[in-house]
Design an enzyme around this catalytic site. Structure first.
Site, PDB file in Angstrom:
ATOM      1  N   SER A 142       0.865  -1.189   0.000  1.00 37.32           N
ATOM      2  CA  SER A 142       0.000   0.000   0.000  1.00 37.32           C
ATOM      3  C   SER A 142       0.894   1.229   0.000  1.00 37.32           C
ATOM      4  O   SER A 142       2.075   1.143   0.375  1.00 37.32           O
ATOM      5  CB  SER A 142      -0.853  -0.009   1.271  1.00 37.32           C
ATOM      6  N   TYR A 155      -1.768  -1.083  10.525  1.00 30.62           N
ATOM      7  CA  TYR A 155      -1.943  -1.335   9.088  1.00 30.62           C
ATOM      8  C   TYR A 155      -0.634  -1.046   8.340  1.00 30.62           C
ATOM      9  O   TYR A 155      -0.176  -1.866   7.549  1.00 30.62           O
ATOM     10  CB  TYR A 155      -3.079  -0.474   8.537  1.00 30.62           C
TER      11      TYR A 155
HETATM   12  N1  LIG Z   1      -8.496  -0.339  -1.947  1.00 29.28           N
HETATM   13  C1  LIG Z   1      -7.471   0.372  -1.539  1.00 29.28           C
HETATM   14  O1  LIG Z   1      -7.531   1.617  -1.474  1.00 29.28           O
HETATM   15  C2  LIG Z   1      -6.186  -0.300  -1.168  1.00 29.28           C
HETATM   16  C3  LIG Z   1      -5.038   0.486  -1.069  1.00 29.28           C
HETATM   17  C4  LIG Z   1      -3.856  -0.126  -0.706  1.00 29.28           C
HETATM   18  C5  LIG Z   1      -3.790  -1.482  -0.479  1.00 29.28           C
HETATM   19  N2  LIG Z   1      -4.935  -2.223  -0.573  1.00 29.28           N
HETATM   20  C6  LIG Z   1      -4.840  -3.668  -0.299  1.00 29.28           C
HETATM   21  O2  LIG Z   1      -5.461  -4.379  -1.332  1.00 29.28           O
HETATM   22  C7  LIG Z   1      -5.825  -5.681  -0.881  1.00 29.28           C
HETATM   23  C8  LIG Z   1      -7.222  -6.023  -1.376  1.00 29.28           C
HETATM   24  O3  LIG Z   1      -8.160  -5.170  -0.741  1.00 29.28           O
HETATM   25  P1  LIG Z   1      -9.383  -4.499  -1.516  1.00 29.28           P
HETATM   26  O4  LIG Z   1      -9.094  -3.046  -1.582  1.00 29.28           O
HETATM   27  O5  LIG Z   1      -9.698  -5.224  -2.739  1.00 29.28           O
HETATM   28  O6  LIG Z   1     -10.527  -4.658  -0.379  1.00 29.28           O
HETATM   29  P2  LIG Z   1     -11.852  -5.552  -0.300  1.00 29.28           P
HETATM   30  O7  LIG Z   1     -12.762  -5.214  -1.412  1.00 29.28           O
HETATM   31  O8  LIG Z   1     -12.331  -5.357   1.094  1.00 29.28           O
HETATM   32  O9  LIG Z   1     -11.314  -7.033  -0.493  1.00 29.28           O
HETATM   33  C9  LIG Z   1     -10.616  -7.708   0.527  1.00 29.28           C
HETATM   34  C10 LIG Z   1     -10.532  -9.166   0.173  1.00 29.28           C
HETATM   35  O10 LIG Z   1      -9.749  -9.830   1.172  1.00 29.28           O
HETATM   36  C11 LIG Z   1     -10.415 -11.015   1.521  1.00 29.28           C
HETATM   37  N3  LIG Z   1     -10.087 -11.446   2.878  1.00 29.28           N
HETATM   38  C12 LIG Z   1     -10.180 -10.780   4.040  1.00 29.28           C
HETATM   39  N4  LIG Z   1      -9.837 -11.573   5.064  1.00 29.28           N
HETATM   40  C13 LIG Z   1      -9.523 -12.778   4.516  1.00 29.28           C
HETATM   41  C14 LIG Z   1      -9.114 -14.035   5.050  1.00 29.28           C
HETATM   42  N5  LIG Z   1      -8.937 -14.220   6.370  1.00 29.28           N
HETATM   43  N6  LIG Z   1      -8.897 -15.064   4.191  1.00 29.28           N
HETATM   44  C15 LIG Z   1      -9.078 -14.890   2.869  1.00 29.28           C
HETATM   45  N7  LIG Z   1      -9.460 -13.750   2.302  1.00 29.28           N
HETATM   46  C16 LIG Z   1      -9.688 -12.707   3.133  1.00 29.28           C
HETATM   47  C17 LIG Z   1     -11.903 -10.712   1.378  1.00 29.28           C
HETATM   48  O11 LIG Z   1     -12.610 -11.939   1.111  1.00 29.28           O
HETATM   49  P3  LIG Z   1     -13.538 -12.728   2.149  1.00 29.28           P
HETATM   50  O12 LIG Z   1     -14.117 -11.706   3.095  1.00 29.28           O
HETATM   51  O13 LIG Z   1     -14.567 -13.370   1.277  1.00 29.28           O
HETATM   52  O14 LIG Z   1     -12.633 -13.707   2.802  1.00 29.28           O
HETATM   53  C18 LIG Z   1     -11.895  -9.840   0.126  1.00 29.28           C
HETATM   54  O15 LIG Z   1     -11.970 -10.629  -1.027  1.00 29.28           O
HETATM   55  C19 LIG Z   1      -5.655  -5.640   0.637  1.00 29.28           C
HETATM   56  O16 LIG Z   1      -4.450  -6.288   0.979  1.00 29.28           O
HETATM   57  C20 LIG Z   1      -5.562  -4.151   0.949  1.00 29.28           C
HETATM   58  O17 LIG Z   1      -4.848  -3.893   2.119  1.00 29.28           O
HETATM   59  C21 LIG Z   1      -6.128  -1.670  -0.929  1.00 29.28           C
END
Ligand SMILES: NC(=O)c1ccc[n+]([C@@H]2O[C@H](COP(=O)([O-])OP(=O)(O)OC[C@H]3O[C@@H](n4cnc5c(N)ncnc54)[C@H](OP(=O)(O)O)[C@@H]3O)[C@@H](O)[C@H]2O)c1
Length: 247
Positions: A142, A155
């Site tokens: 991130s 985080y």
């Molecule tokens: N969106 C942003 O602005 C942003 C910025 C920087 C970094 N990121 C990173 O991007 C990654 C993806 O996040 P996103 O933005 O796509 O958010 P999201 O829409 O909330 O997706 C998060 C995903 O992680 C899965 N997850 C959570 N806990 C889990 C577990 N114990 N086992 C397996 N899967 C799990 C969830 O699936 P289930 O609940 O079905 O398990 C979901 O598919 C994360 O690592 C986040 O920190 C996002």
């Protein structure tokens, strides 16, 4: 042309956000995608949609805090398709809050998913990739893995860790022709703000995302850029943010 056709790409956190959109985006370009997340009905529906369109997708219920389940995800991909070309260590959550809120359960979950989940992914993929003498392990950090703000201690610690682990891995896997990368996004529109459990903080984050977040295709394009490189090119980090985002 894009060097992605026929590649087997295993994605954790594939039920929403980056994982979902990247699975769809890569499968439209010929990748075989293997989807892991806890919400079975979501990944089943995504896989069905991809398969109905003529793509190839497999959904395996996976909680990344359980090393055995992550091994099962990767082993199932190899069993079904004979190899693993890419692991996208993407599952994660962002339960921001100041340390003084003492959200110890949030800290534990964040560390378990964002750090241990990445390590379990590496543990699952490495034996196959070593044998193949090829593979890419892409982990999601991130902008918060490059900079710290109040409320982001745990985080950011997890996202700095992802970069540390990926760089150590990069240096260690030279003998096996394995490549490693980190993608570090800024604010991108997904369900991530839903993982903030402190009401006052969640309100501010949701408003910030509503005003600033860019579309999740930005992430899928970054993943494609990394995956589409020729085998002798190891792109190790992509950092991007909304043009509007200051920090
Ligand atoms: N969106 C942003 O602005 C942003 C910025 C920087 C970094 N990121 C990173 O991007 C990654 C993806 O996040 P996103 O933005 O796509 O958010 P999201 O829409 O909330 O997706 C998060 C995903 O992680 C899965 N997850 C959570 N806990 C889990 C577990 N114990 N086992 C397996 N899967 C799990 C969830 O699936 P289930 O609940 O079905 O398990 C979901 O598919 C994360 O690592 C986040 O920190 C996002």
């Amino acid at each position: 042309m894009e060097n992605v056709k026929g590649k087997v790409v295993v994605i954790t956190g594939a039920s929403s956000g980056f994982g979902k959109i990247t699975a769809e985006y890569l499968s439209e370009r010929g990748a075989i995608v293997v989807l892991g997340a806890r919400r079975t009905e979501k990944i089943d529906a995504i896989a069905k949609k991809i398969n109905d369109k003529g793509g190839k997708a497999l959904a395996i219920t996976t909680d990344v805090t359980d090393a055995k389940q992550v091994k099962n995800l990767v082993d199932s991909a190899v069993k079904a398709y004979g190899k693993i070309d890419v692991l996208l260590n993407n599952a994660g959550l962002m339960p921001l809050s100041p340390l003084e809120y003492l959200k110890i359960e949030d800290w534990d979950r964040c560390i378990d998913v964002n750090i241990k989940g990445v390590l379990y992914g590496i543990a699952a993929a490495l034996p196959h990739m070593k044998k193949q003498k090829s593979g890419q392990i892409i982990s999601v950090s991130s902008v918060a893995g490059h900079t710290i703000s109040p409320g982001g201690a745990v985080y950011s610690a997890t996202k700095y860790s992802v970069r540390v682990i990926s760089e150590a891995l990069r240096q260690e896997v030279k003998p096996y022709n394995i490549r490693t990368a980190v993608i570090s996004p800024g604010a991108v529109a997904t369900n991530l703000p839903e993982s903030v459990t402190a009401d006052d903080i969640a309100k501010g984050i949701k408003q910030y995302y509503a005003e600033n977040a860019i579309s999740a295709d930005s992430f899928a394009r970054a993943a494609l850029y990394i995956i589409s490189q020729p085998e002798d090119v190891d792109v190790n980090e992509v950092l991007f943010r909304p043009t509007k985002q200051q920090l």
